[in-house]
Design a protein around this motif. Structure first.
Motif, short mmCIF file in Angstrom:
data_model
loop_
_atom_site.label_atom_id
_atom_site.label_comp_id
_atom_site.label_asym_id
_atom_site.label_seq_id
_atom_site.Cartn_x
_atom_site.Cartn_y
_atom_site.Cartn_z
N TYR B 98 97.75 39.80 62.80
CA TYR B 98 97.78 39.64 61.35
C TYR B 98 97.58 38.17 60.99
O TYR B 98 98.32 37.30 61.44
CB TYR B 98 99.14 40.14 60.85
N LYS B 99 96.56 37.89 60.19
CA LYS B 99 96.28 36.54 59.70
C LYS B 99 96.37 35.50 60.82
O LYS B 99 97.12 34.53 60.74
CB LYS B 99 97.25 36.19 58.56
N ASN B 124 92.33 38.49 57.01
CA ASN B 124 92.76 38.05 55.69
C ASN B 124 94.00 38.79 55.18
O ASN B 124 94.44 38.59 54.05
CB ASN B 124 91.62 38.17 54.68
N GLY B 125 94.57 39.67 56.00
CA GLY B 125 95.81 40.34 55.62
C GLY B 125 95.64 41.43 54.58
O GLY B 125 96.64 41.97 54.10
N GLN B 126 94.43 41.79 54.21
CA GLN B 126 94.23 42.79 53.16
C GLN B 126 94.57 44.20 53.66
O GLN B 126 95.13 45.00 52.92
CB GLN B 126 92.78 42.75 52.65
N ILE B 129 98.31 44.76 53.55
CA ILE B 129 98.84 45.10 52.22
C ILE B 129 98.56 46.56 51.92
O ILE B 129 99.41 47.28 51.39
CB ILE B 129 98.22 44.18 51.14
N TYR B 134 105.28 44.31 55.02
CA TYR B 134 106.01 43.19 54.46
C TYR B 134 105.76 41.90 55.23
O TYR B 134 105.63 40.83 54.68
CB TYR B 134 107.50 43.49 54.44
N GLY C 64 102.29 33.30 51.49
CA GLY C 64 100.96 33.75 51.89
C GLY C 64 100.65 35.16 51.41
O GLY C 64 99.57 35.42 50.88
N ILE C 65 101.63 36.06 51.56
CA ILE C 65 101.34 37.45 51.22
C ILE C 65 101.12 37.60 49.72
O ILE C 65 100.32 38.44 49.27
CB ILE C 65 102.47 38.39 51.72
N LYS C 67 99.67 35.43 47.86
CA LYS C 67 98.29 34.99 47.65
C LYS C 67 97.32 36.12 48.01
O LYS C 67 96.38 36.41 47.27
CB LYS C 67 98.01 33.77 48.54
N ASP C 68 97.62 36.78 49.14
CA ASP C 68 96.76 37.91 49.55
C ASP C 68 96.79 39.02 48.52
O ASP C 68 95.79 39.68 48.25
CB ASP C 68 97.22 38.45 50.90
#
Lengths: 673, 176, 159
Positions: B98-99, B124-126, B129, B134, C64-65, C67-68
């Motif tokens: 992750y990222k 990019n962590g998308q 999400i 979390y 960071g999250i 921002k994402d």
């Protein structure tokens, strides 16, 4: 011998002193019981000496911890985890309350200080009851010392000794944050004194008429510190957290706000009891509740029950300890209250529902409702989790919606209250007095609605109420000055005003506090309704236009601070010439980047700039995310806070003078009964 | 004095609530995705960014999806356990870093061992999400139809593995 | 005095205010505007809770999250999704926990209604207190004797 080796010994000495203080605090709590058991009442006066000894020993403990910070003694856990050699001296001292261990110690230190002051204060004024009051304080000190020494000790040593310490959380390296916890603790702890009085009174069957005047001053002092602590916290949040706001209805913020609300109810209803001999049991209930909420605040911050930006990370067991301590304290105090409270009931009657005393009852209703609503919103997610396991959030939109109408009622009561006389109001005269403020408020509201149209209904209503209160403050003062001049014809207006205000400091101090609250209200309305925010990506040379301001971004440069490196941006106002320098700071050890907002303030508005992360732009240039806020009237918040504290000081200054003259015979006659 | 019993009772209720709250972890938040299919993803393989893996590739097997990162401290806590599991071939483990920078992630795997049957990258962590993540580490248990059966928030402790994850995996594997 | 003090304070503070229009308006570089997209993105982000920082909104948080999440909101806006759809997406992934403002469902409605209930209860008790106390009649004021009246008259004349 190196300084480190020397402080190695000192910290152990401090630890020993703290343990001794803990033991003596228990002795202090036991002394009146033993004295009674042995039928030797003179023994009880030892509590005063013990209070002094406990404070001195606690101070020795505290001094050794601070000394360890100053000498970078990383063999001490709190030093290693909250300080390092690069930290400025100022923050090394303040790092004592940077973590949960040290801050708990500070809390106890302040509690022992209050206990000692109480011991001196009571020596001549209420010597008979003093031992019991000090015993209650002794148990509180012992209870917190138990938590500190057994579960959260600041004297814990580390082996092997690290060469360098971790940093103090960069967010805490700010003057506002240095002063915020001690002030807040002074407030929380201050409410323990009225609590101890109430307990002693219930235990020794001490009529509350005889002591309510004594706790008024303590309650006001605690309230003042709590106010100052809350304002400093908001100030810190505004300047350091970099989100353009100052109050987020965070559980920890709420934890300090609840005792403030109930404390406000208390300082008003004490006056009712003093003047009209009413609400005796209710006052005792409020005293216990205020202190309970102080304890609840401590619990919420230190137990990890609710997650918050401000909460400490805690060791297990601590939450259970505080909860158990809280439960025992409350069970005993409410138990005594239920058993003995009836004794305190001796009440006068209300002459009319339209009188100052009945408005004070409404004040109490409104303030306790406010506190109950904050408590509800804070604990509701926990309750839902307990009942059906689901998780929800009760956030700022909820609190704003619920508290807004309550604040309006508070303002309304604040306007009418001081104009209504004790006992019974003459409606015709009252109407005449209310006329000017009402017109002022109405026109302020209308002007606001017209000038700022379209605007949400709360804006004009709030401004109208502020105008109304301001009007009543003016009418109140003008009437008093007029009366004075009718009696002293030779005085001109200025002298008459001066003498009126100084002649009744207690009343006008209160009015200054009200004025401070008005200023805060103006600030809340300004920022809440007219805030403008823009978030743009800028390259050097770009201009952002916000409101009437044009800000040009001049680029960034590197900067080296005492214990951080920073990227500092520069924005110039094209219209007014001021320069803003927002920073992104990098504090080495924890590798945490913080943003430091840059603010240009004047009375009417703040221009508030935060620089975000770099964004790669076209053809290799670096752009930056820049957030600009225009926050109108923020200055009124801080000025209002200072005005409140000033007003409180003014009220108290009156009391000190009178006390010096009149207490001795008064006290003597009181005890003679 | 009886009238004061009402608020005092209220305080008792609050006290009980707080006592209960002490046993809860405020950071443990149930995911609404349990019992639902894992949202669509299409992630590049760490070692070979040209190749991607999506939901369809996981169908037919019970799998663990473990989100981790080389910069994450508590991921290192559970890493030895994952390596041990990989040796026992209990269940395929899909690793999603992750990222992370690919180089950092690969270096970390080289040092502490690679327990994963597939190494994917969510740069990019998308995707995280989209999965309601979390923070790292988090671990999903997927059944043969790609439905999320369980989510472990935080590192997998040996106790959690024995008591919760392993029985669940055996049960899911026994279903056809 | 309070008024005078305030006016004085206002006056002093006014001195600190940089004089308006003192610096001649300078010409600057190109003006960049906040895009309507950013405005919508932030307005949605303000209603969502940043999941790791626990008590900040996605708009306010520096994590960071957050921002994402803002990036994701932006992408979905670009893709033509409505505010409702985007919020629903986040709720489907993170549950009601992510909503800063409790919903008006069974659980949420209770928390919105309870303050009214609390107010009702406390106001009723306040009213009862006032009524109970005023029911008892006040004792009649003590009669002034002729002596007292004379004393009052004398005092008034002195004044």
């Amino acid at each position: 011998m190196s300084p480190n080796a020397l402080s190695l010994n000192l910290i152990e000495l401090g630890h020993f002193a703290a343990i001794l203080a803990f033991v003596l605090a228990i002795v202090q709590g036991l002394t009146p019981i033993v004295a009674r058991g042995l039928h030797r009442p003179q023994l009880a006066s030892l509590t005063g000496n013990l209070a002094v000894a406990v404070f001195v020993l606690t101070s020795i403990g505290g001094a050794t911890i601070i000394y360890s910070f100053l000498t970078n003694n990383f063999s001490v856990l709190v030093v290693a985890s909250h300080s390092n050699t690069h930290m400025p001296l100022f923050y090394k001292v303040a790092a004592l309350w940077g973590g949960h261990r040290g801050s708990l110690y500070l809390w106890i230190w302040i509690l022992t200080l209050f206990t000692m002051v109480l011991a001196f204060d009571g020596q001549t004024r209420y010597p008979e009851r003093l031992p019991v009051i000090l015993a209650v304080q002794g148990w509180l000190v012992a209870g917190f010392f138990g938590l500190s020494l057994f579960l959260s000790s600041p004297f814990v040593r580390l082996f092997p000794v690290p060469l360098q310490g971790a940093d103090l959380d960069p967010l805490l390296q700010n003057p506002g944050m240095v002063m915020h916890p001690p002030m807040l603790y002074m407030g929380y702890v201050g409410f323990s004194v009225p609590f101890a009085f109430a307990m002693a009174a219930l235990i020794t069957r001490w009529k509350s008429e005889l002591w309510i005047g004594l706790i008024r001053r303590w309650a006001l002092i605690a309230w003042g510190f709590l106010t100052l602590g809350i304002v400093l916290g908001a100030w810190w949040s505004y300047y350091v957290l970099g989100w353009g706001g100052y109050w987020a209805w965070d559980p920890v913020e709420n934890a300090s706000f609840m005792p403030w609300l109930v404390g406000t109810a208390l300082i008003h209803s004490i006056t009712v009891q003093e003047r009209r001999r009413m609400l005796h049991t209710w006052n005792i209930f409020l005293v216990i509740t205020t202190f309970s909420l102080s304890l609840l605040g401590t619990f919420l911050v230190r137990s990890g029950v609710l997650s918050s930006v401000h909460a400490f990370t805690v060791s297990p067991g601590q939450g259970s300890y505080i909860l158990a301590f809280m439960t025992v304290t409350l069970a005993i105090s409410f138990g005594i209250f239920l058993a003995r409270g009836r004794f305190q009931e001796a009440e006068e009657t209300l002459a009319s529902p339209m009188s100052r005393e009945s408005l004070f009852v409404w004040n109490n209703v409104v303030f306790t409702t406010a506190a109950a609503c904050v408590l509800l919103g804070t604990l509701y997610p926990l309750a839902i989790n307990a009942l059906n396991g689901s998780r929800i959030t009760v956030g700022p939109p909820y609190f704003n919606a619920v508290m807004m109408p309550i604040f309006f009622v508070m303002l309304l009561l604040m306007a009418v209250g001081p104009l209504v006389p004790w006992r019974k109001a003459n409606m015709i005269r009252l109407r005449a007095r209310v006329l000017f403020p009402a017109i002022l408020g109405l026109s302020a509201g209308v002007v606001m609605a017209v000038l700022a149209w379209p605007v949400y209904w709360t804006g004009p209503v709030a401004v109208g109420l502020v105008g109304f209160v301001l009007g009543t403050l003016i009418v109140d003062l003008a009437r008093a000055v007029q009366q004075r001049r009718a009696q002293h014809i030779s005085e001109n207006v200025v002298v008459a005003t001066w003498r009126t205000v100084f002649g009744n400091r207690r009343h006008y101090g209160g009015m200054i506090v009200h004025l401070g609250i008005l200023m805060v209200a103006v600030g809340i309305v300004g920022t809440g309704m007219f805030r403008v925010e823009k978030s743009v990506v800028m390259a050097p040379g770009d201009v952002v236009k916000i409101g009437a301001q044009r800000l040009q971004f001049d680029g960034v440069h590197d900067l080296k601070g005492p214990n951080y490196t920073a990227l500092q941006g520069k924005l110039t106002s094209l219209d007014h010439g001021f320069v803003l320098r927002p920073e992104r700071r990098d504090y080495g050890p924890q590798q945490m980047t913080t943003t430091v907002a840059s603010v240009n303030s004047n009375l009417l508005r703040d221009v508030y700039v935060v620089m975000g992360s770099p964004v790669p732009g076209k053809n290799g240039t670096t752009h930056y995310l820049i957030q600009v806020f225009i926050n109108p009237l923020v200055a009124f918040l801080w000025m209002g806070g200072l005005t409140m504290v000033f007003g409180l000081g003014f009220t108290l200054s009156h009391r000190v003078r009178r006390a010096a003259r009149a207490t001795a015979p008064e006290a003597a006659s009181a005890y003679a009964k | 004095m009886k009238k004061f019993l009402i608020p005092i009772t209220l305080f008792v209720v609050i006290g009980a609530l707080l006592a209960y709250g002490l046993r809860l972890n405020p950071r443990r938040i149930p995911s609404p995705l349990i019992g639902k299919p894992l949202p669509h993803f299409d992630l590049p393989v760490l070692q070979d960014p040209g190749k991607t893996v999506d939901n369809a590739d996981l169908r037919g097997h019970v799998v663990l999806i473990n989100l981790w990162a080389s910069w994450c401290v508590s991921c290192r806590e559970e890493h030895p356990l994952l390596v041990a599991l990989a040796h026992q071939h209990v269940v395929p483990i899909i690793g999603v870093s992750y990222k992370d920078k690919p180089a950092d992630a690969l270096a970390e795997l080289k040092v502490s061992g690679d327990p994963y049957t597939e190494d994917l990258l969510d740069a990019n962590g998308q995707t995280a999400i989209d999965w309601g993540v979390y923070g790292v580490p988090e671990t999903f248990v997927l059944d043969r139809n790609g439905i999320i059966r369980y989510k472990q928030i935080g590192p997998i402790t040996p106790g959690a593995w024995r008591r919760t994850l392993l029985p669940l995996i055996h049960e899911l594997q026994s279903q056809s | 005095m309070t008024m005078r003090r305030m006016l004085l304070a206002l006056g002093l503070l006014m001195l600190l205010v940089p004089a308006f229009g003192a610096a001649p308006p300078a010409a600057g570089g190109p003006v960049v505007h906040e895009s309507a997209l950013t405005r919508r993105e932030l307005s949605i982000a303000r209603t969502l809770r940043c999941t790791v920082c626990q008590n900040e909104s996605v708009a306010d948080s520096k994590a960071g999250i957050a921002k994402d999440m803002r990036t994701l909101i932006r992408q979905q806006l670009v893709a033509g999704k409505s505010r409702k759809q985007i919020v629903a997406f986040f709720v489907s992934r993170y549950g009601d926990y992510i909503l800063l403002k409790p919903r008006f469902d069974l659980v949420g409605t209770i928390v919105w209604v309870l303050p009214l209930f609390l107010l009702a209860v406390l106001a009723t008790s306040g009213w009862l207190v006032i009524r109970r106390h005023s029911r008892a009649t006040e004792p009649p004021p003590p009669q002034l004797t002729e002596e007292d009246l004379a004393r009052v008259r004398a005092a008034r004349q002195q004044d």
